[in-house]
Enzyme design. Structure first.
Site, PDB file in Angstrom:
ATOM      1  N   LYS A  85       9.112 -69.258  88.875  1.00 12.72           N
ATOM      2  CA  LYS A  85       9.309 -69.691  87.386  1.00 12.72           C
ATOM      3  C   LYS A  85      10.463 -70.315  87.527  1.00 12.72           C
ATOM      4  CE  LYS A  85       8.603 -68.056  83.237  1.00 12.72           C
ATOM      5  NZ  LYS A  85       7.258 -67.565  82.647  1.00 12.72           N
ATOM      6  N   ASP A 125       6.191 -72.905  79.134  1.00  7.70           N
ATOM      7  CA  ASP A 125       6.398 -71.411  78.810  1.00  7.70           C
ATOM      8  C   ASP A 125       7.302 -71.749  77.538  1.00  7.70           C
ATOM      9  OD1 ASP A 125       6.499 -68.612  80.356  1.00  7.70           O
ATOM     10  OD2 ASP A 125       8.666 -68.887  79.340  1.00  7.70           O
TER      11      ASP A 125
HETATM   12  N1  GLU Z   1       4.293 -69.327  81.458  1.00  9.02           N
HETATM   13  C1  GLU Z   1       2.582 -68.521  81.527  1.00  9.02           C
HETATM   14  C2  GLU Z   1       3.162 -67.341  82.126  1.00  9.02           C
HETATM   15  O1  GLU Z   1       3.998 -66.659  81.864  1.00  9.02           O
HETATM   16  C3  GLU Z   1       1.817 -69.491  82.243  1.00  9.02           C
HETATM   17  C4  GLU Z   1       2.100 -70.102  83.664  1.00  9.02           C
HETATM   18  C5  GLU Z   1       1.333 -70.845  84.341  1.00  9.02           C
HETATM   19  O2  GLU Z   1       0.169 -71.239  83.702  1.00  9.02           O
HETATM   20  O3  GLU Z   1       1.570 -71.234  85.544  1.00  9.02           O
HETATM   21  O4  GLU Z   1       2.262 -66.958  82.680  1.00  9.02           O
END
Ligand code: GLU
Length: 396
Positions: A85, A125
């Site tokens: 993240k 996100d």
């Molecule tokens: N931000 C999204 C999540 O929390 C997508 C993450 C992604 O597609 O890598 O799952």
């Protein structure tokens, strides 16, 4: 799980935590320094993968927690990825487009040594979108000297993105709720009263798709408050209104309510689709819904989780319910590597297959172990990561 304490130790902290400082020239000529993070939790099952958020509430602990959640989520839907993240502490509402672009490009340059199509693949996100992903891809591509579609997902379709990525998290939420209602209650979504906290990309599409299937969306909200209408809210009109004004305040289709009212309103299903820790121990005893679908990451505090379970409320946990986004991210990554792009029917069909399979596995595990869905989901996900760690062995 009877987990060997060695694996608990190996998995309870991230593999890598990078803090970067990003000086950015602002429109007025001054320079502001923004702090950013990229946390790589685990890559036993494949490259690190997870979103990047631009938000004033970002801090190191939050990013570390979300990176770990991402590892479990990616494993639960069986994607060949580890978890990561990223975050930048900033308030996008105060940044011009140019400032946001310069911040994105500088952050990308700072995390450059650890990201890449086979290393770590960011995605949208909170506070980031397709445009931000396009800038990341361009900055990375310029620095490596070749076009690199696979370094981010959630790109605009015009730039190697996948059709169906924008609605994917909301569609996954709908798939999981539908599967739950059909398989465990032999019912349907028709006429179910649903309240949704958060009207961003996740909440809006979840509302739209559930509405299409005959559910009655009785409450919606954003950061400033929301509206309630027992007869059902016109989601298309609310969507248009929200896109124009960036807030729901004064939307004429219902009575004005606070976010607290929304979480405790009379409904069958509550869908927190905003941010973490919104369902806490103060709110949980007053929740009237019978089912909570966690479309946000970590919306329920551990104390609230216990209270809701004691009240007999079923929780469809985040790592299952909101995994549709990263699943279509995976499809996008595969399409980019293949240079072969799918149509919307294929994306939606494959997403539904992945979500149904994940729900069925969690449901079966919950039955077998006589536990709640969150415990079942974690048991499956952690088990898969542990299997990969064990098979890889120790280096050197
Ligand atoms: N931000 C999204 C999540 O929390 C997508 C993450 C992604 O597609 O890598 O799952």
């Amino acid at each position: 799980m009877g987990l060997d304490p060695l694996y608990r130790a190996l998995l309870s902290s991230p593999k890598r935590v990078l803090t970067v400082s990003c000086p950015v020239r602002m429109d007025d000529g001054t320079i502001q320094v923004f702090t950013g993070y990229r946390v790589q939790h685990n890559n036993a099952r494949g490259p690190f993968k997870g979103g990047l958020r631009f938000d004033p509430a970002v801090d190191r602990d939050e990013v570390m927690a979300l990176a770990m959640l991402q590892t479990w989520k990616n494993a639960l839907v069986d994607l060949p990825y580890g978890g990561a993240k990223g975050g930048v502490v900033c308030d996008i509402k105060t940044l011009s487009l140019g400032e946001k672009e310069r911040l994105t490009r500088r952050y990308t340059a700072e995390v450059m040594p650890i990201i890449g199509p086979m290393d770590d693949i960011p995605a949208p996100d909170l506070g980031t979108d397709g445009q931000v992903m396009a800038w990341i891809m361009d900055t990375y591509s310029m620095m490596v000297g070749r076009q690199s579609l696979g370094v981010v997902t959630g790109k605009p379709v015009a730039l190697g993105g996948s059709v169906g990525r924008e609605e994917a998290t909301g569609r996954g939420v709908m798939c999981v709720l539908k599967r739950f209602v059909e398989t465990t209650q032999h019912g349907s979504l028709e006429g179910m009263k649903i309240a949704i906290q958060g009207f961003g990309q996740v909440g809006y599409h979840a509302a739209r798709l559930l509405d299409e299937l005959g559910a009655v969306i009785v409450g919606i909200s954003d950061a400033f408050g929301g509206i309630y209408n027992e007869e059902g809210i016109d989601i298309e009109a609310a969507g248009l209104y929200y896109r124009e004004r960036r807030q729901l305040t004064d939307f004429p289709g219902g009575d004005a309510i606070t976010n607290e009212d929304l979480l405790t309103c009379e409904c069958d299903v509550l869908i927190p689709a905003a941010r973490e820790n919104t369902l806490d121990a103060n709110i949980a005893p007053h929740v009237q819904a019978k089912i909570v679908v966690e479309a946000a990451n970590g919306p329920t505090t551990p104390e609230a989780d216990e209270i809701l379970r004691d009240l007999g409320i079923t929780i469809l946990p985040d790592i299952l319910a909101n995994a549709g986004g990263v699943t279509v991210s995976y499809f996008e990554w595969v399409q980019g590597l293949d240079n072969y792009f799918w149509d919307l029917t294929r994306v939606r069909g494959e997403l539904q297959r992945v979500m149904d399979r994940a729900f069925d596995a969690v449901n079966a595990k919950a039955d077998e172990a006589d536990c709640d869905y969150r415990t079942a989901a974690y048991t499956i996900a952690i088990g898969r990561v542990v299997d990969a760690v064990r098979l890889k062995g120790l280096f050197p």
